[in-house]
Design a protein around this motif. Sequence first.
Motif, PDB file in Angstrom:
ATOM      1  N   UNK A 148      31.439  47.342  43.287  1.00 28.15           N
ATOM      2  CA  UNK A 148      30.556  46.533  42.732  1.00 28.15           C
ATOM      3  C   UNK A 148      29.027  46.569  43.423  1.00 28.15           C
ATOM      4  N   UNK A 149      28.279  47.056  42.551  1.00 25.68           N
ATOM      5  CA  UNK A 149      26.915  47.553  43.071  1.00 25.68           C
ATOM      6  C   UNK A 149      25.995  46.098  43.101  1.00 25.68           C
ATOM      7  N   UNK A 150      25.960  45.213  42.220  1.00 21.35           N
ATOM      8  CA  UNK A 150      25.419  44.151  42.114  1.00 21.35           C
ATOM      9  C   UNK A 150      23.795  43.971  41.754  1.00 21.35           C
ATOM     10  N   UNK A 182      25.155  48.225  30.101  1.00 20.54           N
ATOM     11  CA  UNK A 182      25.695  47.222  29.142  1.00 20.54           C
ATOM     12  C   UNK A 182      24.731  46.390  28.681  1.00 20.54           C
ATOM     13  N   UNK A 200      31.589  44.093  29.796  1.00 22.28           N
ATOM     14  CA  UNK A 200      30.252  43.744  30.344  1.00 22.28           C
ATOM     15  C   UNK A 200      30.465  42.685  31.279  1.00 22.28           C
ATOM     16  N   UNK A 223      31.019  39.161  37.593  1.00 22.04           N
ATOM     17  CA  UNK A 223      30.732  40.050  38.718  1.00 22.04           C
ATOM     18  C   UNK A 223      29.513  39.805  39.514  1.00 22.04           C
ATOM     19  N   UNK A 271      28.366  39.684  43.486  1.00 22.18           N
ATOM     20  CA  UNK A 271      29.514  40.033  44.372  1.00 22.18           C
ATOM     21  C   UNK A 271      29.331  41.454  44.825  1.00 22.18           C
ATOM     22  N   UNK A 272      28.177  41.931  44.924  1.00 20.32           N
ATOM     23  CA  UNK A 272      28.152  43.264  45.350  1.00 20.32           C
ATOM     24  C   UNK A 272      28.963  43.452  46.615  1.00 20.32           C
ATOM     25  N   UNK A 273      29.613  44.690  46.786  1.00 21.19           N
ATOM     26  CA  UNK A 273      30.569  45.226  47.943  1.00 21.19           C
ATOM     27  C   UNK A 273      31.740  44.432  48.058  1.00 21.19           C
ATOM     28  N   UNK A 283      34.613  45.062  46.671  1.00 18.83           N
ATOM     29  CA  UNK A 283      35.645  45.960  46.970  1.00 18.83           C
ATOM     30  C   UNK A 283      36.136  46.342  48.411  1.00 18.83           C
ATOM     31  N   UNK A 335      43.116  45.553  36.165  1.00 23.29           N
ATOM     32  CA  UNK A 335      42.562  46.167  37.311  1.00 23.29           C
ATOM     33  C   UNK A 335      42.656  44.981  38.592  1.00 23.29           C
ATOM     34  N   UNK A 372      42.463  44.025  42.447  1.00 23.89           N
ATOM     35  CA  UNK A 372      42.000  44.104  43.887  1.00 23.89           C
ATOM     36  C   UNK A 372      42.996  43.149  44.740  1.00 23.89           C
TER      37      UNK A 372
END
Lengths: 213, 213
Positions: free
Chosen positions: A177-179, A185, B13, B185, B188-190, B192, B209, B211
């Motif tokens: 997740x780059x955010x 999209x 998306x 999303x 929520x950067x990072x 993972x 998917x 996690x």
Amino acid sequence: MGKVRVDLNVSLDGYATTTDQTPEDPFGQDWTRLTGPYVATRTFRERVLGQPGKGTTGMDDDYAKAYFEGIGAEVMGAGMFGLHEHPGDPDWQGWWGPNPPFGYPVWVLTHEVRPSLEMEGGTVFHFAQDSIEDVLAKAKEAAGDLDVRVGGGIRTARAYLAAGLVDRLHVGITPILLGRGESLWQDLRGLEAGYEVFSETAPSGVVHLTFSR
Amino acid sequence: MGKVRVDLNVSLDGYATTTDQTPEDPFGQDWTRLTGPYVATRTFRERVLGQPGKGTTGMDDDYAKAYFEGIGAEVMGAGMFGLHEHPGDPDWQGWWGPNPPFGYPVWVLTHEVRPSLEMEGGTVFHFAQDSIEDVLAKAKEAAGDLDVRVGGGIRTARAYLAAGLVDRLHVGITPILLGRGESLWQDLRGLEAGYEVFSETAPSGVVHLTFSR
């Protein structure tokens, strides 16, 4: 008649560009994470890095091979060619040196009027001020029975997708997740209509998803 | 000690909510498309629709079964319980009728002070004005060795994810582009980091998917 193809790596949250570049780290850690499994393939290492016999085989490599196969012409945005960093510079010949890895004609969408550039290895850069439809028509004619790639950047790819001009979209979705960044999209609601969708997951964790028609 | 789990259906998306509801079509076509493969499973039809022996088996159904297994308590937002539509209404008992499909205690995050509601079938709704951490602690204690579900809505799920409180996130990614709604999303950067990621594609086209940690 060939197909019009787009291939991109995106994050799970849809970003195709990254934002953590610095002068010391011009690609950035996010780019490395986003494209890592692709860059690690045998095909990428042979074709782009000049390291024959190295790299991964398997599903990611199969998609990398397909990426390079059957392309007869390409369309790209001005930014991808480097015209945003080098506006009006008649000596700028793109990022790829005297022998670019294309080997076919490439149309660069730009407001700049520039003469075509004939490079080594069969690559010729044309600079086109026409609509995206007209530029694609030229590329299709040059490609003949081969496919046309819409190479990027992300806004150019999105413009062709939104206009319904792309026959096959392959995205390698890296589960990070780059955010932030440019989302592939954005404003593509309903894109799936008229496409078959296929997806599979590589051992690397990348989900390869293909819209085709 | 049980795990904290989130399960959601999202579009390619990233949208977990839809926007095309009308009085005539209160779910909307987008919701039907987003959740179609899940709603079609044998487990959903048996457990939620009361239609035993009908519905699909296979990967989507395996995830649907797992969704219902091993949960000992749940946390949900006020909106999911219906308090945004029914604020301050002491007679409102949620959307699910006298015998809700939970069968365990459910904590509803709300600013409203309300007495607990004991329903048929083992469901008890508690209304909590505490922090998301404190409410989760109560739910965990009630669940014992079983897992706690963070049920929704999407903002509640995102709050728990952002706080690092979720042990397993399963998303069923339906390969459609909704273009608008609430994104799972967002911010929520990072996420993972610290999770194992696993994904596989069902014949329906849904990418499952997960996690987990």
